[in-house]
Design a protein around this motif. Structure first.
Motif, PDB file in Angstrom:
ATOM      1  N   LEU A 146     -17.256  11.334 -33.100  1.00 47.43           N
ATOM      2  CA  LEU A 146     -18.544  10.688 -33.323  1.00 47.43           C
ATOM      3  C   LEU A 146     -18.880   9.719 -32.195  1.00 47.43           C
ATOM      4  O   LEU A 146     -20.008   9.700 -31.690  1.00 47.43           O
ATOM      5  CB  LEU A 146     -18.535   9.962 -34.671  1.00 47.43           C
ATOM      6  CG  LEU A 146     -19.822   9.249 -35.057  1.00 47.43           C
ATOM      7  CD1 LEU A 146     -20.930  10.260 -35.262  1.00 47.43           C
ATOM      8  CD2 LEU A 146     -19.604   8.439 -36.308  1.00 47.43           C
ATOM      9  N   GLY A 195     -19.615  11.714 -29.028  1.00 50.02           N
ATOM     10  CA  GLY A 195     -20.941  12.321 -29.163  1.00 50.02           C
ATOM     11  C   GLY A 195     -22.063  11.313 -28.981  1.00 50.02           C
ATOM     12  O   GLY A 195     -23.085  11.600 -28.362  1.00 50.02           O
ATOM     13  N   ALA A 196     -21.863  10.117 -29.527  1.00 49.26           N
ATOM     14  CA  ALA A 196     -22.885   9.067 -29.386  1.00 49.26           C
ATOM     15  C   ALA A 196     -23.038   8.646 -27.938  1.00 49.26           C
ATOM     16  O   ALA A 196     -24.159   8.459 -27.440  1.00 49.26           O
ATOM     17  CB  ALA A 196     -22.522   7.880 -30.261  1.00 49.26           C
TER      18      ALA A 196
END
Length: 99
Positions: free
Chosen positions: A3, A6-7
């Motif tokens: 996460l 990806g951010a």
């Protein structure tokens, strides 16, 4: 961890998209590619679960390499993953640059 990565990648892509001739199109292409990766991973998980069930619950039904490859396999996988991400984002950037 995925996460966070990806951010960060999404933020970098959006910063690049703001500098293009058509920032909204560039952002849409990035979003489309990201959602495709999410759906693809989900479908791959379902297919893998089906394969495990079909082979009677064997822990590694898709193992094609010998046990000695286990030490380097995560690194090869990481390189292939990063290479695939680079290729897809490059394609999204090229597509979003078109008029």
């Amino acid at each position: 961890m995925a996460l966070v990565i990806g951010a960060v990648l999404g933020h970098l892509y959006d910063r690049w998209a703001e500098r293009t001739a058509n920032p909204e199109r560039a952002k849409r292409m990035g979003t489309l590619m990201a959602t495709g990766l999410i759906v693809g991973e989900s479908l791959a998980g379902v297919v893998y679960a089906g394969i495990v069930v079909a082979f009677g619950g064997k822990a590694d039904p898709l193992a094609i390499m010998p046990e000695g490859f286990a030490g380097i396999a995560p690194w090869v996988g990481a390189v292939l993953f990063v290479g695939t991400l680079w290729y897809l984002y490059r394609g999204a950037r090229q597509e979003s640059s078109r008029d």
